[in-house]
Write an enzyme that holds these catalytic residues in place. Sequence first.
Site, PDB file in Angstrom:
ATOM      1  N   LYS A 139       0.844  -1.209   0.000  1.00 39.81           N
ATOM      2  CA  LYS A 139       0.000   0.000   0.000  1.00 39.81           C
ATOM      3  C   LYS A 139       0.873   1.250   0.000  1.00 39.81           C
ATOM      4  CE  LYS A 139      -2.142  -0.928   3.927  1.00 39.81           C
ATOM      5  NZ  LYS A 139      -1.613  -2.233   4.295  1.00 39.81           N
ATOM      6  N   ARG A 162      -9.584   1.418   8.931  1.00 45.02           N
ATOM      7  CA  ARG A 162      -9.238   0.021   9.152  1.00 45.02           C
ATOM      8  C   ARG A 162     -10.356  -0.724   9.873  1.00 45.02           C
ATOM      9  NH1 ARG A 162      -3.436   0.388   9.136  1.00 45.02           N
ATOM     10  NH2 ARG A 162      -2.425  -1.611   9.430  1.00 45.02           N
ATOM     11  N   ARG A 193      11.145  -6.985   4.757  1.00 43.59           N
ATOM     12  CA  ARG A 193      11.111  -5.518   4.716  1.00 43.59           C
ATOM     13  C   ARG A 193      12.222  -4.885   5.574  1.00 43.59           C
ATOM     14  NH1 ARG A 193       5.189  -3.216   5.007  1.00 43.59           N
ATOM     15  NH2 ARG A 193       5.110  -4.228   7.042  1.00 43.59           N
ATOM     16  N   ARG A 200      11.271  -3.264  11.174  1.00 42.85           N
ATOM     17  CA  ARG A 200      10.184  -2.837  12.068  1.00 42.85           C
ATOM     18  C   ARG A 200       9.985  -3.876  13.159  1.00 42.85           C
ATOM     19  NH1 ARG A 200       5.098  -1.082   8.346  1.00 42.85           N
ATOM     20  NH2 ARG A 200       3.996  -2.167  10.025  1.00 42.85           N
ATOM     21  N   ARG A 204      -1.228  -9.618  12.730  1.00 47.86           N
ATOM     22  CA  ARG A 204      -1.742  -8.474  11.963  1.00 47.86           C
ATOM     23  C   ARG A 204      -2.640  -8.948  10.826  1.00 47.86           C
ATOM     24  NH1 ARG A 204       3.849  -6.303  10.809  1.00 47.86           N
ATOM     25  NH2 ARG A 204       2.928  -5.068   9.151  1.00 47.86           N
TER      26      ARG A 204
HETATM   27  N1  ADP Z   1      -6.282   3.143  11.153  1.00 43.81           N
HETATM   28  C1  ADP Z   1      -5.662   2.534  12.158  1.00 43.81           C
HETATM   29  N2  ADP Z   1      -6.351   2.117  13.241  1.00 43.81           N
HETATM   30  C2  ADP Z   1      -5.733   1.518  14.277  1.00 43.81           C
HETATM   31  N3  ADP Z   1      -4.417   1.258  14.323  1.00 43.81           N
HETATM   32  C3  ADP Z   1      -3.666   1.655  13.258  1.00 43.81           C
HETATM   33  C4  ADP Z   1      -4.243   2.310  12.131  1.00 43.81           C
HETATM   34  N4  ADP Z   1      -3.265   2.588  11.247  1.00 43.81           N
HETATM   35  C5  ADP Z   1      -2.125   2.129  11.786  1.00 43.81           C
HETATM   36  N5  ADP Z   1      -2.357   1.566  12.997  1.00 43.81           N
HETATM   37  C6  ADP Z   1      -1.346   0.955  13.906  1.00 43.81           C
HETATM   38  O1  ADP Z   1      -0.064   1.086  13.314  1.00 43.81           O
HETATM   39  C7  ADP Z   1       0.480  -0.203  12.996  1.00 43.81           C
HETATM   40  C8  ADP Z   1       1.262  -0.121  11.714  1.00 43.81           C
HETATM   41  O2  ADP Z   1       0.404   0.270  10.665  1.00 43.81           O
HETATM   42  P1  ADP Z   1       0.795   0.025   9.141  1.00 43.81           P
HETATM   43  O3  ADP Z   1       2.155   0.541   8.874  1.00 43.81           O
HETATM   44  O4  ADP Z   1      -0.324   0.557   8.314  1.00 43.81           O
HETATM   45  O5  ADP Z   1       0.876  -1.556   9.104  1.00 43.81           O
HETATM   46  P2  ADP Z   1       0.587  -2.714   8.082  1.00 43.81           P
HETATM   47  O6  ADP Z   1       1.924  -3.001   7.471  1.00 43.81           O
HETATM   48  O7  ADP Z   1       0.133  -3.785   9.023  1.00 43.81           O
HETATM   49  O8  ADP Z   1      -0.462  -2.327   7.057  1.00 43.81           O
HETATM   50  C9  ADP Z   1      -0.728  -1.135  12.956  1.00 43.81           C
HETATM   51  O9  ADP Z   1      -0.397  -2.484  13.207  1.00 43.81           O
HETATM   52  C10 ADP Z   1      -1.592  -0.548  14.072  1.00 43.81           C
HETATM   53  O10 ADP Z   1      -1.088  -0.889  15.338  1.00 43.81           O
END
Ligand code: ADP
Length: 292
Positions: free
Chosen positions: A72, A149, A183, A227, A238
């Site tokens: 994404k 989300r 990653r 990360r 996740r």
């Molecule tokens: N919209 C959201 N609602 C709740 N938690 C979020 C949201 N966006 C990000 N997070 C938090 O930040 C973390 C990392 O997000 P992101 O980089 O988008 O991860 P991913 O690689 O899982 O898509 C998530 O696992 C969550 O803990």
Amino acid sequence: MAAITRLSTPSSSSISHIWRRLYSSLSSIPETITSSQSPFLAKFNNATDLARKDPKHRNVQWVFLGCPGVGKGTYASRLSTLLAVPHIATGDLVREELASSGSLSLQLAEIVNQGKLVSDEIILSLLSKRLQAGEDRGESGFILDGFPRTIRQAEILEEVADIDLVVNLKLREDVLVEKCLGRRICSQCGKNFNMASINVKGENGSPGIIMAPLLPPSHCVSKLITRADDTEEVVKERLRIYNETSRPLEEVYRSRGKLLEFDLPGGIPESWPKLLQALNLDDEEEKQSAVA
Ligand SMILES: Nc1ncnc2c1ncn2[C@@H]1O[C@H](COP(=O)(O)OP(=O)(O)O)[C@@H](O)[C@H]1O
């Protein structure tokens, strides 16, 4: 399936009323989002005003959906450069907060490192601050990545912005896990790389997938970090949470005719032109560099 109740062409007074109602129902809301100067609201009013005067000025208000590791961030960021609109990733906002010495960071680390979702209150506060800062810089439009989300987040977004398009990136789950584990991020320049070399055979009629690693330049090699939430156990958690909590959003946006499904055919060189084609967009710069 929970449904989003859309307000038909809401007036600004009904929107501010909804914001007040929404936020009064959220507990422990930080100051920034209870403010009547909601950046979402300002953005909404600004966009609709301009669009009414000249449809050419209609803002891009897009959302990217997709499992962890699907890419994404990569594609949203490329599109944001192409369309000159900000790419706003809530995961990045959370990581910035984590890296700061703010009071929230310890609380956030525990949640994020277990692969759990942060509360709506915290996410809305971070997002709200980011939109306000963008507004102050004269930004318009956005490509959201990682928000909404949950159905509740989608309801909040629906009430304050007019989302044009939701791009749903898709990739097989075994590939997603490999990509997350491969990653790496350069701790100095912040760029993302991937050490995974993906070569999986097709199954059940779907084609195989080949993705070359995205290796860092030599000056980034010694600065690479992983990360904390990219361990196998946390990635699987996740993915589980995505399937349970975020997957239902696909149906919501599909039923509104806003969902563009995109199965990634491979790495960036293969996927990017196909994504542009699916979006009916042209990357002039890329065409010129291919000719040169
Ligand atoms: N919209 C959201 N609602 C709740 N938690 C979020 C949201 N966006 C990000 N997070 C938090 O930040 C973390 C990392 O997000 P992101 O980089 O988008 O991860 P991913 O690689 O899982 O898509 C998530 O696992 C969550 O803990």
